[in-house]
Design a protein around this motif. Sequence first.
Motif, PDB file in Angstrom:
ATOM      1  N   ARG A   1       6.131   9.081  17.147  1.00 18.89           N
ATOM      2  CA  ARG A   1       7.265  10.005  17.157  1.00 18.89           C
ATOM      3  C   ARG A   1       7.070  11.028  16.041  1.00 18.89           C
ATOM      4  O   ARG A   1       6.255  10.828  15.135  1.00 18.89           O
ATOM      5  CB  ARG A   1       8.586   9.258  17.024  1.00 18.89           C
ATOM      6  CG  ARG A   1       8.745   8.487  15.759  1.00 18.89           C
ATOM      7  CD  ARG A   1      10.091   7.788  15.704  1.00 18.89           C
ATOM      8  NE  ARG A   1      10.239   7.114  14.437  1.00 18.89           N
ATOM      9  CZ  ARG A   1       9.742   5.924  14.158  1.00 18.89           C
ATOM     10  NH1 ARG A   1       9.086   5.256  15.083  1.00 18.89           N
ATOM     11  NH2 ARG A   1       9.901   5.390  12.961  1.00 18.89           N
TER      12      ARG A   1
ATOM     13  N   ALA B   1       8.607  12.107  13.352  1.00 19.00           N
ATOM     14  CA  ALA B   1       8.758  11.797  11.921  1.00 19.00           C
ATOM     15  C   ALA B   1       7.500  11.115  11.384  1.00 19.00           C
ATOM     16  O   ALA B   1       7.069  11.366  10.258  1.00 19.00           O
ATOM     17  CB  ALA B   1       9.984  10.917  11.683  1.00 19.00           C
ATOM     18  N   VAL B   2       6.914  10.253  12.192  1.00 23.97           N
ATOM     19  CA  VAL B   2       5.682   9.568  11.783  1.00 23.97           C
ATOM     20  C   VAL B   2       4.507  10.542  11.817  1.00 23.97           C
ATOM     21  O   VAL B   2       3.715  10.639  10.873  1.00 23.97           O
ATOM     22  CB  VAL B   2       5.407   8.361  12.701  1.00 23.97           C
ATOM     23  CG1 VAL B   2       4.012   7.788  12.442  1.00 23.97           C
ATOM     24  CG2 VAL B   2       6.479   7.298  12.511  1.00 23.97           C
TER      25      VAL B   2
ATOM     26  N   LYS C   1      -5.017  14.685  -3.339  1.00 20.66           N
ATOM     27  CA  LYS C   1      -4.743  13.282  -3.026  1.00 20.66           C
ATOM     28  C   LYS C   1      -5.977  12.613  -2.424  1.00 20.66           C
ATOM     29  O   LYS C   1      -6.260  11.436  -2.707  1.00 20.66           O
ATOM     30  CB  LYS C   1      -3.543  13.193  -2.077  1.00 20.66           C
ATOM     31  CG  LYS C   1      -2.825  11.865  -2.146  1.00 20.66           C
ATOM     32  CD  LYS C   1      -1.562  11.859  -1.328  1.00 20.66           C
ATOM     33  CE  LYS C   1      -1.325  10.475  -0.784  1.00 20.66           C
ATOM     34  NZ  LYS C   1      -0.239  10.431   0.203  1.00 20.66           N
TER      35      LYS C   1
ATOM     36  N   VAL D   1      -0.629  12.185   7.387  1.00 19.49           N
ATOM     37  CA  VAL D   1      -1.854  12.569   6.680  1.00 19.49           C
ATOM     38  C   VAL D   1      -1.694  12.267   5.191  1.00 19.49           C
ATOM     39  O   VAL D   1      -0.781  12.774   4.543  1.00 19.49           O
ATOM     40  CB  VAL D   1      -2.175  14.063   6.885  1.00 19.49           C
ATOM     41  CG1 VAL D   1      -3.403  14.459   6.056  1.00 19.49           C
ATOM     42  CG2 VAL D   1      -2.403  14.361   8.356  1.00 19.49           C
ATOM     43  N   ALA D   2      -2.577  11.415   4.661  1.00 20.52           N
ATOM     44  CA  ALA D   2      -2.520  11.090   3.232  1.00 20.52           C
ATOM     45  C   ALA D   2      -3.397  12.033   2.427  1.00 20.52           C
ATOM     46  O   ALA D   2      -3.068  12.363   1.288  1.00 20.52           O
ATOM     47  CB  ALA D   2      -2.942   9.645   3.006  1.00 20.52           C
TER      48      ALA D   2
ATOM     49  N   VAL E   1      -0.724   1.639   7.716  1.00 25.36           N
ATOM     50  CA  VAL E   1       0.577   0.982   7.912  1.00 25.36           C
ATOM     51  C   VAL E   1       0.802   0.939   9.422  1.00 25.36           C
ATOM     52  O   VAL E   1       0.153   1.683  10.165  1.00 25.36           O
ATOM     53  CB  VAL E   1       1.728   1.730   7.201  1.00 25.36           C
ATOM     54  CG1 VAL E   1       1.668   1.526   5.698  1.00 25.36           C
ATOM     55  CG2 VAL E   1       1.754   3.205   7.552  1.00 25.36           C
ATOM     56  N   PRO E   2       1.694   0.058   9.895  1.00 22.66           N
ATOM     57  CA  PRO E   2       1.794  -0.135  11.358  1.00 22.66           C
ATOM     58  C   PRO E   2       2.001   1.154  12.147  1.00 22.66           C
ATOM     59  O   PRO E   2       1.423   1.311  13.232  1.00 22.66           O
ATOM     60  CB  PRO E   2       2.999  -1.071  11.495  1.00 22.66           C
ATOM     61  CG  PRO E   2       3.036  -1.825  10.209  1.00 22.66           C
ATOM     62  CD  PRO E   2       2.552  -0.882   9.153  1.00 22.66           C
ATOM     63  N   GLU E   3       2.778   2.084  11.610  1.00 18.16           N
ATOM     64  CA  GLU E   3       3.074   3.315  12.363  1.00 18.16           C
ATOM     65  C   GLU E   3       1.816   4.165  12.558  1.00 18.16           C
ATOM     66  O   GLU E   3       1.732   4.966  13.489  1.00 18.16           O
ATOM     67  CB  GLU E   3       4.121   4.164  11.637  1.00 18.16           C
ATOM     68  CG  GLU E   3       5.493   3.543  11.531  1.00 18.16           C
ATOM     69  CD  GLU E   3       5.565   2.490  10.434  1.00 18.16           C
ATOM     70  OE1 GLU E   3       4.710   2.503   9.526  1.00 18.16           O
ATOM     71  OE2 GLU E   3       6.463   1.635  10.502  1.00 18.16           O
TER      72      GLU E   3
ATOM     73  N   GLN F   1       0.820  -1.219   0.000  1.00 13.25           N
ATOM     74  CA  GLN F   1       0.000   0.000   0.000  1.00 13.25           C
ATOM     75  C   GLN F   1       0.850   1.262   0.000  1.00 13.25           C
ATOM     76  O   GLN F   1       0.388   2.328  -0.401  1.00 13.25           O
ATOM     77  CB  GLN F   1      -0.997   0.008   1.183  1.00 13.25           C
ATOM     78  CG  GLN F   1      -0.403   0.003   2.565  1.00 13.25           C
ATOM     79  CD  GLN F   1      -0.306  -1.400   3.133  1.00 13.25           C
ATOM     80  OE1 GLN F   1      -0.086  -2.358   2.396  1.00 13.25           O
ATOM     81  NE2 GLN F   1      -0.472  -1.531   4.439  1.00 13.25           N
TER      82      GLN F   1
ATOM     83  N   SER G   1       4.082  13.079   8.955  1.00 14.66           N
ATOM     84  CA  SER G   1       3.906  12.542   7.597  1.00 14.66           C
ATOM     85  C   SER G   1       2.742  11.562   7.535  1.00 14.66           C
ATOM     86  O   SER G   1       2.651  10.761   6.611  1.00 14.66           O
ATOM     87  CB  SER G   1       5.194  11.864   7.128  1.00 14.66           C
ATOM     88  OG  SER G   1       5.521  10.800   7.992  1.00 14.66           O
TER      89      SER G   1
END
Lengths: 213, 82
Positions: free
Chosen positions: B52, B54-55, A191, B60-61, B9-11, A161, B58
């Motif tokens: 944390r 960095a996660v 997006k 928001v898709a 994703v896991p994060e 994904q 980033s």
Amino acid sequence: MTGMDHRVQGVDHAAFPTFDPAGTVRFYRDVLGFPVVHSICAAGWGPEDHPDFIHFFFDIGNDDRLAFFYYFGTTPWGDSDRGDAYASFGPEVPEYFIRSRHLAIHVDNYDDLMEYRRRLDESQWPVEMQIQHETIESIYTHDPNGYMIELTRAMRPVTPQEDLDANLTIDALLDVVAEPDPSFGKLLARKAELIVQRAADWELTQAGETAGK
Amino acid sequence: MTALYVLDVPENTPLAKVAAQDPQVTVGRIGPYFEITSAGPIVIDRRATGCRHAVWYSSVAGVARDSHIVQHDKNALRVEPV
């Protein structure tokens, strides 16, 4: 995804100039342990006033190589101490921009990352940062030429994904930069539309491919 | 309607879990994305997610056009209707 055969096989070599071949060899061969695997000793020739040079290569694993050019009789052109042997920058250039260009070398796991950290920390080029990013963990230093070098390991495998997400990001980015005043907000809005249009179908296709295996 | 998309994703799974604790918020799915929706604001506390930085920054898709991010800092992500 592109519809074309993907025939390339990774990095053959990436090449950088150096004014400090002794430091470069100490850093890559003697500190990091990257073997010297190839070199070319060339007399200057050609239409320009090309100096004599040595082109030398270090093995960075996976048969990939990091290469340097040393040109006899040359000295650095830039007069700024910000930047590297290839390019120097004035005070108007922000630090994040200068740091954006770097070489990241892959290692398999945390133990290997820490082994290179140990080698660097015992040298005159100790690790400057160790950072857990989104899904990778990296150490950074600058080589004797001022080039930022990263060593990095994956904290987990990349999921399918994430490839979809990357492609939706790039399609949204291309749409947004084709219009005036691109912004992060506009990208996230575009997006979101692409997610609504494509994400469910992507998952069905993935499920079909998994079932077909 | 406020709509926020987060890749599964896991994060990122703690974000969806924390968002779902608000009874006004619905966490559904569209393909491999969490579709987080609400009639009003969506507020996610960063410390509650344990993400944390960095996660967090980033994660928001996508944000639907009738919504916008009004806060995305070390404390919280807040998305409101336009």
